[in-house]
Design an enzyme around this catalytic site. Structure first.
Site: not given
Length: 318
Positions: A249, A246
């Protein structure tokens, strides 16, 4: 990879426990076992996950496959114009047979993630996100993404960075993903990692992030063309939801690279589509990713599985 795993002697210390996953599509085995604890002077061992994957054949060495690389063959069967053989390659620095990824020490979360598992498809409304998913995401300790911070700060993999934007709010780094062998262009795999910690997932994207997302798209295309000769349209760029970690990306792979489990419908959202949806948003007000219901598959080992499965009964089929 930890500096303790630089040669075959270190890998021979792996104590096998069980197979977590056997993937015939990627020709990979994921194993659970243990190594000696890195910070221990005793014989204490800590869990380790080792993924062994056969590397892709490179077209750059096609002319050497039979004249140099192939060491031996054994006939399986032959009939009419068809012949099947087993083959063995010679040891080669240019053409390794397997790529090995190690996670050590591995947590229970890692072990669940890499275990073979059944999946269900769930719908996540904004209300379920607020009640179940967001608290789950924010409960993750910062140590889980320390390796990301190391990349962003330049403490690790600095020599691999292909592009860096240092803006604290909209910056990112572009570099090869650890899953790529750094050689085979047909399986090219890059990743762009946002600098900001405030973008944890797709749900946190706002119209103000369009500049960053367009820059990632443009710079990835530029780098792929300049370094590997890949023309426009040769890349597939996507964002995972749920992601494997988390911290926002973007995955960037060769458009002809097939068979990746993370490219399945419901998990992979094309970067172009993400940009197009954000462009539809008003300049003020809530983001479309705050308002939208997302549908995706969850494995039975995922930390959200139990709660999200139970919550599906609250949703009305219309």
């Amino acid at each position: 990879m930890s500096s303790g795993f630089k040669d075959i002697a270190a890998l021979r210390a792996f104590k096998f426990e069980r197979v977590l996953n056997d993937d015939p599509i990627t020709h990979a085995l994921t194993l659970l076992g243990s190594f000696l604890a890195a910070d221990s002077t005793s014989q204490d061992r800590s869990p380790a996950i080792v993924r062994i994957e056969k590397t892709a054949l490179s077209s750059e060495h096609a002319d050497k496959l039979f004249s140099e690389a192939l060491d031996d063959v054994r006939l399986i069967e032959s009939t009419d114009i068809y012949t099947w053989l087993f083959g063995w390659f010679e040891r080669s620095a240019e053409m390794p047979d397997v790529k090995i990824n190690i996670i050590h020490p591995a947590t229970d979360v890692h072990i669940r993630k890499y275990s073979q598992q059944q999946v269900i498809v769930v719908r996540e409304t904004p209300a379920l996100y607020a009640r179940i998913v967001r608290p789950y995401i924010h409960a993750f300790p910062a140590a889980r993404t320390q390796w990301v911070d190391n990349i962003l700060s330049g403490a690790s993999e600095a020599e691999k960075v292909l592009h860096r934007d240092t803006s604290p709010e909209f910056g990112y780094v572009l570099l090869p993903d650890m899953k790529w062998d750094l050689v085979t262009v047909s399986s090219l795999y890059l990743v762009a990692i946002a600098v900001s910690r405030n973008i944890r997932s797709l749900r946190d994207l706002r119209k103000g992030h369009l500049g960053m997302l367009r820059s990632i798209r443009g710079e990835a295309a530029r780098v792929a063309q300049e370094k590997w000769g890949l023309d426009r349209g040769s890349l597939r760029m996507f964002v995972h939801y749920q992601p494997s970690y988390y911290h926002f990306h973007v995955h960037i792979v060769n458009a002809n690279y097939h068979g990746l489990p993370g490219m399945s419908v419901g998990q992979a959202h094309l970067l172009d589509d993400v940009i197009a949806l954000l462009e539809l948003d008003a300049d003020d007000g809530s983001s479309i990713f705050e308002r939208i219901t997302l549908t995706y598959a969850l494995g039975e080992q995922h930390g959200l599985y139990t709660q999200m499965k139970a919550a599906q009964s609250e949703l009305l089929d219309i």
